[in-house]
Structure formats: structure tokens, C-alpha cells
Scaffold this active site. Structure first.
Site, PDB file in Angstrom:
ATOM      1  N   ASN A 136      52.289  39.728  41.667  1.00  0.00           N
ATOM      2  CA  ASN A 136      51.982  38.846  42.799  1.00  0.00           C
ATOM      3  C   ASN A 136      52.383  37.395  42.522  1.00  0.00           C
ATOM      4  OD1 ASN A 136      50.101  38.130  40.907  1.00  0.00           O
ATOM      5  ND2 ASN A 136      48.300  38.625  42.132  1.00  0.00           N
ATOM      6  N   GLU A 143      45.909  33.331  39.978  1.00  0.00           N
ATOM      7  CA  GLU A 143      46.207  34.240  41.088  1.00  0.00           C
ATOM      8  C   GLU A 143      46.624  33.441  42.327  1.00  0.00           C
ATOM      9  OE1 GLU A 143      46.451  37.219  40.375  1.00  0.00           O
ATOM     10  OE2 GLU A 143      44.697  38.104  39.400  1.00  0.00           O
TER      11      GLU A 143
END
Ligand code: GLP
Length: 242
Positions: A136, A143
Site C-alpha cells: 500500500n 500507513e
């Protein structure tokens, strides 16, 4: 960003391994930022072989690792601390006092963040930071988010990361949290080397190099650093158009 595309992971391990051996020989008291995951393993293998052959010494090298799981004992087989000793530190002459790690088992995460920032600063900052990349686009455990982070913090791992890393947790549930260096801490490194191999990383690599700079793809911030070298195999580079 300088992008180097090589045939496969083994070739990258050799090229990057050589880079580290030369860098340490030229800068014996250097400060290295290190990464875990499958991607850097061929590089670590090259370095440990070079050490066994008497071509490099870690005697005066200091290291700081990017991240560590929370709520997992340091000596657990899946801790990043264990990973680093198994794949690098136990095979070279590094002084364990010069190995820097975030502690994922503290109760005061802010104090731990400050301790790490000060420890890095006391060593004069990180000379070369090694990075992998998540599917990702995460770097360390930063994140996708609404804002770029600065210093180390406790992060809630994303489903994508839990799916990717739970293969290592065959006999216990994977931690849901980790302590990670922030984007600011990574960007303050003098030089950054990012490695990605395999088709599963191609989309993240395309976004990182050719997309807009956005905290939704944290690695894209590297476009704003003036000394980044990216090592890719052909599969990870397969979606690049420029
Ligand atoms: C992990 C680590 C990262 C690493 C990434 C890719 O979750 N926190 O530092 O770069 O994911 O791992 P791999 O190299 O195994 O694909």
C-alpha cells in the site's frame, strides 16, 4: 530520485551489498538506518559474507531500525529485533550497544519517541536509511493516512499490512500495533536507499515515483528528498512509464 532496475532480487542484493561494504569502509563510524522484511535479506546476506571474508567491519558502526511490533516480547521469533540479529547482527562484529531499536512494549509511546529521536541525534543523524515498501506504499510502518507523520509513534497496522505480514505468525495472532519511525525521521536521513522486488510492489512503486506526493501513498514523500536511490527488479519496475 535515481532509479536502478536490475534483473532480479539476487542482483540487487549484490549491488546494494557492495554499496554498503564500500560505504562502511569509507565511513567506519557511520550510522545506518536499517529495515526488516524479506526484501533486504539478499543485501544482508551479501554483507555477512563480506564480513566472513574479512572485507568489512561493523566495529564502529551504529544502527537504528525503522520499526518494531507492539505487544510482542523482544525475544519473540517474530520480533524485528530477533530478525535483525538472525539476518545481520549475529554474523558481524557490531557492538550490541550500538544497535538502536524502538521498544514496542513501553506504556509511554511519546517518551519512547523522544528517546529514539534523541538517540539518533546524539549519533549525528542517520547517514544511509534503507527502506522497503509495503503493497500500500507504506515505508517503515507509516500507513496511508491524511497527514505525513514526523517523529516515531505508535501506529495501528492496516488490513493490507496485516494480510501481508501474518504469514510469519503461524502459531500466534499478529500484533495490531507497532512503533515506527515517522516520515520526518526518515526524511532527515542524509541518504535514502529503497528496494522493491516482485510484481506485488509494482503499483506502489509507480505511485511513489510517478504519482503525486500524498500521505495516502507515504513513500511518495521521497520525491522531496534530494538523495534517494531506488533499486528495483524488472517486476517491481514493470508499471513505470517514464
Ligand atoms: C513491513 C515493514 C517494512 C517493510 C515492508 C515490506 O511491514 N514494516 O519496513 O519494508 O513491510 O516488507 P517485505 O520486504 O517483506 O515485502
Amino acid at each position: 530520485m535515481k532509479v536502478i532496475v536490475l534483473e532480479n532480487a539476487a542482483q540487487i542484493g549484490e549491488e546494494l551489498g557492495k554499496f554498503y561494504v564500500d560505504f562502511i569502509n569509507e565511513n567506519p563510524s557511520c550510522v545506518l538506518g536499517l529495515a526488516t522484511g524479506a526484501t533486504p535479506v539478499p543485501t544482508y546476506n551479501y554483507i555477512t559474507k563480506a564480513y566472513a571474508d574479512g572485507k568489512v567491519s561493523f566495529k564502529n558502526v551504529s544502527t537504528f531500525n525503522l520499526d518494531e511490533y507492539c505487544d510482542l516480547p523482544k525475544d519473540n521469533k517474530n520480533s524485528y529485533y530477533t530478525f535483525m540479529f538472525q539476518n545481520l547482527f549475529s554474523h558481524v562484529d557490531i557492538d550490541p550497544a550500538n544497535v538502536g531499536f524502538l521498544d514496542g512494549n513501553v506504556t509511554d509511546y511519546d517518551a519512547e519517541s523522544k528517546r529514539y529521536a534523541e538517540a539518533i541525534k546524539a549519533k549525528g543523524g542517520i547517514d544511509v536509511q534503507l527502506l522497503g515498501i509495503g503493497h500500500n506504499g507504506h515505508i517503515a510502518f507509516n500507513e496511508p493516512a491524511d497527514e505525513f507523520t514526523d517523529e516515531a509513534f505508535r501506529v495501528t497496522l492496516s488490513e493490507s499490512t496485516i494480510n501481508a505480514n501474518s504469514i510469519y505468525f503461524d502459531d500466534a495472532p499478529m500484533p495490531r500495533y507497532a512503533m515506527t519511525m515517522g516520515i520526518g525521521s526518515i526524511m532527515r536521513s542524509k541518504k535514502i536507499v529503497l528496494v522493491a522486488t516482485g510484481a506485488g510492489k509494482a503499483q506502489a512503486i509507480k505511485g511513489m515515483i510517478e504519482g503525486e506526493v500524498t500521505p495516502q501513498l507515504p513513500a511518495s514523500i521521497l520525491q522531496n528528498h534530494d538523495d534517494v536511490v531506488v533499486y528495483l527488479d524488472k517486476d517491481a519496475a514493470s508499471l513505470l512509464t517514464k
